[in-house]
Scaffold this motif. Structure first.
Motif, PDB file in Angstrom:
ATOM      1  N   PRO A 162       0.828  -1.199   0.000  1.00  0.00           N
ATOM      2  CA  PRO A 162       0.000   0.000   0.000  1.00  0.00           C
ATOM      3  C   PRO A 162       0.869   1.259   0.000  1.00  0.00           C
ATOM      4  CG  PRO A 162      -0.045  -1.040   2.160  1.00  0.00           C
ATOM      5  CD  PRO A 162       0.738  -1.940   1.260  1.00  0.00           C
ATOM      6  N   CYS A 163       0.294   2.321  -0.535  1.00  0.00           N
ATOM      7  CA  CYS A 163       1.033   3.578  -0.671  1.00  0.00           C
ATOM      8  C   CYS A 163       0.338   4.709   0.077  1.00  0.00           C
ATOM      9  CB  CYS A 163       1.130   3.980  -2.144  1.00  0.00           C
ATOM     10  SG  CYS A 163       1.971   2.761  -3.169  1.00  0.00           S
ATOM     11  N   ALA A 164       1.164   5.588   0.609  1.00  0.00           N
ATOM     12  CA  ALA A 164       0.689   6.848   1.189  1.00  0.00           C
ATOM     13  C   ALA A 164       1.307   7.972   0.361  1.00  0.00           C
ATOM     14  CB  ALA A 164       1.114   6.963   2.648  1.00  0.00           C
ATOM     15  N   PHE A 165       0.556   9.033   0.206  1.00  0.00           N
ATOM     16  CA  PHE A 165       0.997  10.202  -0.550  1.00  0.00           C
ATOM     17  C   PHE A 165       1.171  11.340   0.446  1.00  0.00           C
ATOM     18  CE2 PHE A 165      -2.012   7.666  -3.117  1.00  0.00           C
ATOM     19  CZ  PHE A 165      -1.085   7.072  -3.951  1.00  0.00           C
ATOM     20  N   VAL A 166       2.425  11.752   0.654  1.00  0.00           N
ATOM     21  CA  VAL A 166       2.755  12.672   1.736  1.00  0.00           C
ATOM     22  C   VAL A 166       2.864  14.097   1.209  1.00  0.00           C
ATOM     23  CG1 VAL A 166       4.378  13.178   3.599  1.00  0.00           C
ATOM     24  CG2 VAL A 166       4.005  10.799   2.873  1.00  0.00           C
ATOM     25  N   ARG A 167       2.047  14.961   1.791  1.00  0.00           N
ATOM     26  CA  ARG A 167       2.063  16.385   1.425  1.00  0.00           C
ATOM     27  C   ARG A 167       3.213  17.093   2.133  1.00  0.00           C
ATOM     28  NH1 ARG A 167      -2.877  17.812  -0.632  1.00  0.00           N
ATOM     29  NH2 ARG A 167      -4.559  16.311  -0.350  1.00  0.00           N
ATOM     30  N   LYS A 168       3.586  18.261   1.621  1.00  0.00           N
ATOM     31  CA  LYS A 168       4.597  19.069   2.309  1.00  0.00           C
ATOM     32  C   LYS A 168       4.030  19.614   3.621  1.00  0.00           C
ATOM     33  CE  LYS A 168       7.703  20.172  -1.380  1.00  0.00           C
ATOM     34  NZ  LYS A 168       7.267  19.741  -2.672  1.00  0.00           N
ATOM     35  N   GLU A 169       2.737  19.800   3.656  1.00  0.00           N
ATOM     36  CA  GLU A 169       2.049  20.166   4.903  1.00  0.00           C
ATOM     37  C   GLU A 169       0.606  19.693   4.796  1.00  0.00           C
ATOM     38  OE1 GLU A 169       0.705  24.746   4.333  1.00  0.00           O
ATOM     39  OE2 GLU A 169       2.840  24.416   4.677  1.00  0.00           O
ATOM     40  N   LEU A 183      -1.786  14.866   6.637  1.00  0.00           N
ATOM     41  CA  LEU A 183      -0.464  15.041   6.043  1.00  0.00           C
ATOM     42  C   LEU A 183      -0.221  13.963   4.999  1.00  0.00           C
ATOM     43  CD1 LEU A 183       2.399  16.413   6.116  1.00  0.00           C
ATOM     44  CD2 LEU A 183       3.028  14.601   7.723  1.00  0.00           C
ATOM     45  N   ALA A 184      -0.621  12.734   5.307  1.00  0.00           N
ATOM     46  CA  ALA A 184      -0.434  11.609   4.399  1.00  0.00           C
ATOM     47  C   ALA A 184      -1.795  11.054   4.001  1.00  0.00           C
ATOM     48  CB  ALA A 184       0.413  10.524   5.052  1.00  0.00           C
ATOM     49  N   GLU A 185      -2.039  11.009   2.715  1.00  0.00           N
ATOM     50  CA  GLU A 185      -3.295  10.471   2.182  1.00  0.00           C
ATOM     51  C   GLU A 185      -3.056   9.038   1.724  1.00  0.00           C
ATOM     52  OE1 GLU A 185      -6.053  12.134   2.338  1.00  0.00           O
ATOM     53  OE2 GLU A 185      -5.413  14.214   2.519  1.00  0.00           O
ATOM     54  N   GLY A 186      -4.114   8.267   1.620  1.00  0.00           N
ATOM     55  CA  GLY A 186      -3.984   6.884   1.155  1.00  0.00           C
ATOM     56  C   GLY A 186      -3.822   5.945   2.330  1.00  0.00           C
TER      57      GLY A 186
END
Length: 174
Positions: free
Chosen positions: A83-90, A99-102
Motif C-alpha cells: 500500500p502507498c501513502a501520498f505525503v504532502r509538504k504540509e 499530512l499523508a493520504e492513502g
C-alpha cells in the motif's frame, strides 16, 4: 535491464545543463528533470522494477513525497503490492486535514520514497512529521542520489538511504 544501461537511459531522458536553483538553496549546472523520466511510462516502469529489491524487508507502507515521489511510489506499489501513502509538504487545512493520504502510516513500518535526493531535507522534514504521527521510519528509497554517499542530514535523522542510481550510473551514452 542492467543498471548502467538504465542510468544512461535516465540521463538521456532527464539530464539538463544550465544554471538551476535546487530546493536546498544550492545552485548547480547539472539538473535531472525527474518529471521527464516519471512521465515516460515505459522508463518509469523499468526504474521502479529495478527499485523493488532495494525495499527494506518488513516495509508495510511505501510513502511517496509530494510531488515527484508520487508517481514513483504509485508505480512501485504496482510492482510490490504494498500500500502507498501520498505525503504532502504540509497537511491541508480542509477535507481530511491529513499530512499523508492513502494508506494509514500510524503504527506501521514506513519506507519513504523520493525521486531525486540532494541534501535529503524534505525527506527529513516529512520523516519527522510522520514519526510524530506514529509511523516507524528507518529507511528512505530514491531513484537518484546526486551524491556518492548518503547526505549527512539523513544519517543524522537515523535514516538509511537506498538509492537506485548515483552519479557513477548517470553517465551519458557514448
Amino acid at each position: 535491464m542492467e543498471l548502467a544501461e538504465l542510468g544512461r537511459r535516465v540521463h538521456a531522458t532527464a539530464h539538463l545543463t544550465g544554471e538551476f536553483l535546487l530546493r536546498s538553496g544550492q545552485t548547480t549546472t547539472e539538473y535531472f528533470d525527474k518529471y521527464r523520466f516519471e512521465a515516460d511510462p515505459v522508463l518509469l516502469d523499468e526504474v521502479t522494477a529495478a527499485m523493488v529489491p532495494l525495499i527494506p524487508e518488513g516495509t508495510e507502507v511505501l510513502a511517496g513525497l509530494e510531488m515527484g515521489g508520487i508517481p514513483v511510489v504509485t508505480a512501485l506499489g504496482r510492482h510490490t503490492g504494498l500500500p502507498c501513502a501520498f505525503v504532502r509538504k504540509e497537511a491541508k487545512p480542509y477535507g481530511t486535514c491529513r499530512l499523508a493520504e492513502g494508506a494509514e502510516t500510524k503504527g506501521r513500518r514506513v519506507t519513504i520514497v523520493e525521486d531525486v535526493v540532494t541534501t535529503g531535507g524534505q525527506i527529513v522534514l516529512s520523516t519527522n512529521e510522520l514519526r510524530a504521527l506514529g509511523a516507524t521510519i528507518t529507511d528512505a528509497l530514491c531513484v537518484i542520489n546526486r551524491n556518492a554517499t548518503t547526505p549527512d542530514p539523513l544519517t543524522e535523522a537515523g535514516l538509511t538511504l537506498h538509492a537506485l542510481l548515483t552519479p557513477e550510473h548517470l553517465i551519458p551514452r557514448t
